[in-house]
Scaffold this motif. Structure first.
Motif, PDB file in Angstrom:
ATOM      1  N   ARG A 101      23.389  11.465   5.174  1.00  0.00           N
ATOM      2  CA  ARG A 101      22.181  10.672   5.424  1.00  0.00           C
ATOM      3  C   ARG A 101      21.204  10.711   4.253  1.00  0.00           C
ATOM      4  NH1 ARG A 101      25.806  11.132   9.572  1.00  0.00           N
ATOM      5  NH2 ARG A 101      25.107   9.972  11.425  1.00  0.00           N
ATOM      6  N   CYS A 102      21.532  11.441   3.224  1.00  0.00           N
ATOM      7  CA  CYS A 102      20.658  11.599   2.054  1.00  0.00           C
ATOM      8  C   CYS A 102      19.272  12.059   2.489  1.00  0.00           C
ATOM      9  CB  CYS A 102      20.567  10.282   1.281  1.00  0.00           C
ATOM     10  SG  CYS A 102      19.921  10.458  -0.395  1.00  0.00           S
ATOM     11  N   LEU A 103      19.225  13.157   3.233  1.00  0.00           N
ATOM     12  CA  LEU A 103      17.982  13.693   3.767  1.00  0.00           C
ATOM     13  C   LEU A 103      17.839  15.163   3.370  1.00  0.00           C
ATOM     14  CD1 LEU A 103      17.954  12.321   7.438  1.00  0.00           C
ATOM     15  CD2 LEU A 103      16.490  11.584   5.563  1.00  0.00           C
ATOM     16  N   LEU A 104      16.616  15.563   3.106  1.00  0.00           N
ATOM     17  CA  LEU A 104      16.262  16.967   2.945  1.00  0.00           C
ATOM     18  C   LEU A 104      15.505  17.418   4.187  1.00  0.00           C
ATOM     19  CD1 LEU A 104      15.014  17.504  -0.726  1.00  0.00           C
ATOM     20  CD2 LEU A 104      16.719  18.890   0.442  1.00  0.00           C
ATOM     21  N   ALA A 105      15.753  18.638   4.618  1.00  0.00           N
ATOM     22  CA  ALA A 105      14.986  19.242   5.708  1.00  0.00           C
ATOM     23  C   ALA A 105      14.382  20.543   5.207  1.00  0.00           C
ATOM     24  CB  ALA A 105      15.866  19.492   6.928  1.00  0.00           C
ATOM     25  N   SER A 106      13.142  20.806   5.599  1.00  0.00           N
ATOM     26  CA  SER A 106      12.458  22.028   5.168  1.00  0.00           C
ATOM     27  C   SER A 106      11.603  22.554   6.306  1.00  0.00           C
ATOM     28  CB  SER A 106      11.587  21.763   3.933  1.00  0.00           C
ATOM     29  OG  SER A 106      10.595  20.798   4.210  1.00  0.00           O
ATOM     30  N   SER A 107      11.380  23.857   6.306  1.00  0.00           N
ATOM     31  CA  SER A 107      10.565  24.500   7.344  1.00  0.00           C
ATOM     32  C   SER A 107      10.039  25.817   6.801  1.00  0.00           C
ATOM     33  CB  SER A 107      11.369  24.727   8.625  1.00  0.00           C
ATOM     34  OG  SER A 107      12.393  25.690   8.390  1.00  0.00           O
ATOM     35  N   GLY A 108       9.167  26.440   7.590  1.00  0.00           N
ATOM     36  CA  GLY A 108       8.597  27.719   7.173  1.00  0.00           C
ATOM     37  C   GLY A 108       7.652  28.270   8.207  1.00  0.00           C
ATOM     38  N   VAL A 109       6.450  28.652   7.753  1.00  0.00           N
ATOM     39  CA  VAL A 109       5.472  29.292   8.616  1.00  0.00           C
ATOM     40  C   VAL A 109       4.925  28.323   9.663  1.00  0.00           C
ATOM     41  CG1 VAL A 109       3.211  30.426   8.621  1.00  0.00           C
ATOM     42  CG2 VAL A 109       4.888  30.987   6.861  1.00  0.00           C
ATOM     43  N   GLU A 110       4.878  27.042   9.348  1.00  0.00           N
ATOM     44  CA  GLU A 110       4.359  26.057  10.300  1.00  0.00           C
ATOM     45  C   GLU A 110       5.326  25.855  11.462  1.00  0.00           C
ATOM     46  OE1 GLU A 110       2.648  22.584   7.815  1.00  0.00           O
ATOM     47  OE2 GLU A 110       4.138  23.599   6.576  1.00  0.00           O
ATOM     48  N   LYS A 111       4.850  25.157  12.468  1.00  0.00           N
ATOM     49  CA  LYS A 111       5.672  24.854  13.634  1.00  0.00           C
ATOM     50  C   LYS A 111       6.491  23.577  13.469  1.00  0.00           C
ATOM     51  CE  LYS A 111       2.350  27.001  16.825  1.00  0.00           C
ATOM     52  NZ  LYS A 111       1.504  26.803  18.031  1.00  0.00           N
ATOM     53  N   VAL A 112       6.292  22.869  12.387  1.00  0.00           N
ATOM     54  CA  VAL A 112       6.946  21.580  12.186  1.00  0.00           C
ATOM     55  C   VAL A 112       8.137  21.735  11.249  1.00  0.00           C
ATOM     56  CG1 VAL A 112       4.790  20.341  12.549  1.00  0.00           C
ATOM     57  CG2 VAL A 112       5.504  20.914  10.227  1.00  0.00           C
ATOM     58  N   ILE A 113       9.049  20.765  11.338  1.00  0.00           N
ATOM     59  CA  ILE A 113      10.146  20.591  10.390  1.00  0.00           C
ATOM     60  C   ILE A 113       9.869  19.301   9.635  1.00  0.00           C
ATOM     61  CG2 ILE A 113      12.632  20.296  10.113  1.00  0.00           C
ATOM     62  CD1 ILE A 113      12.908  21.584  12.928  1.00  0.00           C
ATOM     63  N   LYS A 114      10.016  19.326   8.343  1.00  0.00           N
ATOM     64  CA  LYS A 114       9.786  18.137   7.531  1.00  0.00           C
ATOM     65  C   LYS A 114      11.122  17.555   7.084  1.00  0.00           C
ATOM     66  CE  LYS A 114       5.114  18.439   5.678  1.00  0.00           C
ATOM     67  NZ  LYS A 114       4.757  17.108   6.218  1.00  0.00           N
ATOM     68  N   LEU A 115      11.246  16.226   7.239  1.00  0.00           N
ATOM     69  CA  LEU A 115      12.369  15.480   6.699  1.00  0.00           C
ATOM     70  C   LEU A 115      11.888  14.711   5.474  1.00  0.00           C
ATOM     71  CD1 LEU A 115      14.119  14.011   9.889  1.00  0.00           C
ATOM     72  CD2 LEU A 115      14.715  16.077   8.609  1.00  0.00           C
ATOM     73  N   TRP A 116      12.728  14.679   4.440  1.00  0.00           N
ATOM     74  CA  TRP A 116      12.394  14.015   3.183  1.00  0.00           C
ATOM     75  C   TRP A 116      13.505  13.028   2.845  1.00  0.00           C
ATOM     76  CZ3 TRP A 116       7.802  15.913   0.980  1.00  0.00           C
ATOM     77  CH2 TRP A 116       7.364  17.142   1.483  1.00  0.00           C
ATOM     78  N   SER A 117      13.115  11.830   2.407  1.00  0.00           N
ATOM     79  CA  SER A 117      14.094  10.788   2.108  1.00  0.00           C
ATOM     80  C   SER A 117      13.635   9.967   0.906  1.00  0.00           C
ATOM     81  CB  SER A 117      14.279   9.867   3.318  1.00  0.00           C
ATOM     82  OG  SER A 117      15.085   8.750   2.996  1.00  0.00           O
ATOM     83  N   PRO A 118      14.580   9.439   0.088  1.00  0.00           N
ATOM     84  CA  PRO A 118      14.197   8.534  -1.003  1.00  0.00           C
ATOM     85  C   PRO A 118      14.006   7.090  -0.549  1.00  0.00           C
ATOM     86  CG  PRO A 118      16.535   8.962  -1.109  1.00  0.00           C
ATOM     87  CD  PRO A 118      15.998   9.803   0.021  1.00  0.00           C
ATOM     88  N   PHE A 119      14.105   6.837   0.753  1.00  0.00           N
ATOM     89  CA  PHE A 119      13.969   5.483   1.277  1.00  0.00           C
ATOM     90  C   PHE A 119      12.742   5.398   2.182  1.00  0.00           C
ATOM     91  CE2 PHE A 119      18.478   6.122   0.450  1.00  0.00           C
ATOM     92  CZ  PHE A 119      18.795   5.002  -0.300  1.00  0.00           C
ATOM     93  N   ALA A 120      11.993   4.314   2.016  1.00  0.00           N
ATOM     94  CA  ALA A 120      10.827   4.073   2.861  1.00  0.00           C
ATOM     95  C   ALA A 120      11.285   3.591   4.225  1.00  0.00           C
ATOM     96  CB  ALA A 120       9.904   3.047   2.206  1.00  0.00           C
TER      97      ALA A 120
END
Length: 728
Positions: A345-364
């Motif tokens: 899917r060409c996606l990055l996922a990141s997480s940490g101290v926060e309660k959220v998960i962030k998805l990152w994509s090169p497409f709008a």
């Protein structure tokens, strides 16, 4: 059997895997991979969105084979399953929750190759096997300590391995039922991560808290097959990660950036570096990214994500220094721990101290924020850092609250600052184990009791700090964490250079270049901020030339905009500045009058052979000038009297230019009653002085006229007597 021979036999041992990979490439085609590669290669930023569902920190992420699902686990002891295709296009935030929960924090996750099971390990010493379709418990495996790492063999549906805090790496085969697992390695120090080779399940890479990164052969596991570059200053390894073909291995050590290895060589291919990157306080991971694993990703203690490209890196060379500018992703509001890439899917996922998960994509996409070609205007988190924390961090998940936890943010803000302030660069290896094991289990106990509030003062001058950084005010940095990282830049740079395998490099030259760039950037930032603030205050008007003039103009601007708040905004310094201006103008007026008086005296004392009639004309001229001065003094007296009664309608046509400036200053400050009283008193004194001077001048004129009359009368008497004598 060494790793080189095993690598050459990969196709023979895993022919089905190679065929499946080639089939997937034919089905997907090269078009999508080419588009992904082009957008990633040109990207300066990525689009982002949040997945909200956890009640605490998110400590573990893992994509399924094929990229359809994302599993996440954290401090709330739950395993959530996200359907990526639904979450990308919608904002429902309704993940599937596995039925069985842990009794403590979750640290690691893994999918089997058929996406039928998901494994989770955590602080309760358990590995739980969940059914992906129903969410039910299938099996569990107990250990002697917390489970920090977990990896499932990608070439088999029955094999997985775990890394434990008790110093063991265990190998399980589900086909054998409940039996004692194979102990691959056993040390006194904890193992933080384990990773199967993607194409050959006989090889394992491990990360140990004191022994660094190692490669193991399951068939001959008495000794490690390869001990990768051991760094005495930072032996604690947090994460190991293979690329999709197994030709590269990425490692992450405490206080060091990611280091790239060829699995068959103990010497590193290269070390990635950026002066703002720092990892020390939490267990972090690193990952390859991109359609062909052409990028390296890792989170940092300064709340950012760093993406280095492999463009220009010679994968056959050794000990390279890779300091090309990375892509810096901003958006997280605290420490970033986990990063994973979804190749399909060409996606990055990141997480940490926060309660959220962030998805990152090169497409709008709809509902996503950010851009692709424009870097973030503020490459840092804009929230204010907390400077103190509670003695204990106790988490209560019964309220099912997904909002941001300020107590947890304050805990880690203080933890990062304390770590940087208390780090002794002369003996940094003495406490590497205790700090690198700062996990969620310690957060729920008494780790917070040892924290001290972060001071807002600068560190002492005798601290081992980077030269020239102390010359820059810490306020030029985005926040105190960035400032403290800059203070430790020399020590971090020395450790990173040693991580390249002993390659001789001039640390001083690298540091001088970094300090020069940092100082230049800080100077430009200060100038830009000053110009922006000045333009905001004064608009397109003439800019002030001194700080006192700027302060006075700013106070007048505030008074004119908010007259009701004029008195509280006036400070003694502002009144002193205004009074100094009035005294300066009075002095100029006095000098002007004195110069006119000197000119009259010089004209009077000049020798002349003029007749008595010319002297009378001169006296008449002096009298006219004195009358004009008396009129001007009278006008200034009237102006000061009218100012005392707040009447601004008095005519000023007969006033001199200096007096007109004085009256303008007086009228501009009339909005402050206290200032008006001071100026009125000064003007009255000025008028009184002028009146005395005018009276003295008039007296002198009268005396001069009397002298002239006496001389003329005596002269006429003398001339008449002489004429009588001539007649006689």
């Amino acid at each position: 059997m060494n790793y080189a021979r095993g690598s050459r036999a990969v196709e023979c041992l895993n022919l089905d895997v190679s065929l499946r990979l080639r089939e997937n490439n034919l089905l997907a085609g090269q078009l999508s991979a080419g588009i992904f590669r082009q957008r990633f290669s040109a990207a300066e930023n990525l689009y982002q969105r949040n997945l909200t569902g956890h009640y605490g920190c998110v400590n573990a992420l893992e994509f399924s084979n094929g990229g359809q699902f994302l599993a996440s686990g954290g401090d709330d002891k739950r395993v959530l399953l996200w359907n990526i295709d639904q979450e990308v296009v919608t904002a429902l935030g309704r993940p599937q929750v596995m039925n069985e929960t842990h009794t403590s924090n979750i640290f690691c996750l893994g999918f089997d190759t058929l996406n039928s099971h998901v494994f989770s390990g955590g602080n309760d010493d358990l590995v739980i096997q969940h059914d992906l379709a129903t969410g039910k418990l299938l099996n569990y495996f107990s250990h002697e300590g917390p489970v920090y790492g977990l990896s499932v063999d990608r070439t088999s549906v029955h094999l997985f391995s775990v890394a434990t805090e008790s110093g063991e790496v265990l190998f399980y085969d589900l086909r054998l039922g409940n039996y004692e697992p194979l102990t691959v390695a056993k040390f006194r120090s904890p193992f933080n991560a384990v990773e199967f080779h993607p194409l050959n399940g006989n090889f394992l890479a491990t990360a140990n808290a004191k022994r660094g990164a190692m490669l193991w052969d399951l068939r001959q596991h008495k000794h490690p097959l390869c001990q990768y570059n051991y760094i005495t200053e930072s032996p604690s390894c947090m994460s190991v990660r293979f690329n999709c073909s197994g030709s590269l291995l990425l490692t992450l050590h405490r206080r060091l950036p990611p280091i790239l290895f060829s699995p068959s060589s103990p010497e590193p291919v290269g070390t990635f570096y950026h002066d703002e990157y720092f990892n020390s306080c939490t267990m972090k991971s690193c990952s390859f990214a991109g359609p062909q694993d052409e990028m390296v990703v890792s989170g940092s203690d300064n709340f950012n994500m760093f993406i280095w490209r492999l463009d220009g890196v010679d994968l056959d060379a050794k000990n390279q220094w890779i300091d090309t500018p990375p892509v810096i992703l901003t958006g997280h509001r605290s420490v970033v721990n986990q990063v994973r890439f979804n190749r399909q899917r060409c996606l990055l996922a990141s997480s940490g101290v926060e309660k959220v998960i962030k998805l990152w994509s090169p497409f709008a996409q709809h509902g996503w924020e950010g851009s692709l070609m424009s870097p973030s205007s503020k490459p840092y988190c804009s929230r204010t850092l907390h400077n103190s924390t509670t003695d204990h961090v106790i988490q209560d998940f019964s309220s099912c609250d997904t909002d941001e936890d300020q107590v947890m943010l304050a805990f880690f803000d203080t933890l990062v600052q304390r770590e940087l302030e208390s780090w002794n660069t002369n003996g940094n290896h003495t406490n590497s184990d205790s700090s690198s094991s700062s996990t969620s289990s310690e957060r729920s106990e008494a780790l917070g009791s040892s924290l001290s509030p972060a001071s807002e003062e600068e560190p002492p001058d005798n601290e081992d700090v980077t030269p020239n950084v102390s010359e820059l005010s810490w306020q030029t940095h985005p926040n105190r964490i960035f400032y403290l990282i800059a203070k430790k830049r020399r020590a971090l740079l020395q450790m990173a250079v040693k991580g390249t395998g002993g390659q001789q490099r001039s640390v001083d030259q690298l540091l001088a270049r970094l300090n020069g760039e940092q100082k230049q950037a800080a100077t430009q930032a200060r100038i830009s901020d000053w110009l922006d603030e000045t333009h905001r205050l004064f608009g397109d008007e003439e800019l002030p030339t001194t700080s006192a003039e700027a302060a006075a103009r700013r106070s007048f601007d505030q008074l004119s905009r908010s007259p009701l708040q004029a008195i509280p905004q006036h400070t003694p310094e502002t009144l002193h500045i205004n009074y100094a201006q009035i005294r300066r103008k009075r002095k100029l007026l006095r000098l002007h009058l004195d110069s006119r008086k000197r000119r009259r005296n010089a004209a009077r004392d000049r020798p002349s052979d003029d007749s008595i009639e010319e002297e009378y004309e001169s006296n008449d001229t002096d009298e006219a000038e004195e009358e004009e001065e008396e009129a001007e003094d009278a006008s200034s007296t009237d102006a000061s009297t009218d100012a005392a009664s707040d009447d601004d309608s008095t005519s000023t046509t007969s006033m001199t230019s200096m007096e007109a400036q004085l009256s303008e200053t007086h009228s501009s400050s009339s909005s402050c009653p206290l200032l008006v009283a001071i100026e009125t008193n000064n003007n009255n004194q000025l008028a009184s002085n002028n009146n005395h001077k005018a009276a003295a001048g008039a007296a002198e004129s009268v005396a001069a006229m009397d002298i002239c009359n006496t001389e003329s009368s005596s002269a006429s008497t003398t001339s008449s007597s002489s004429s009588l004598q001539n007649e006689n």
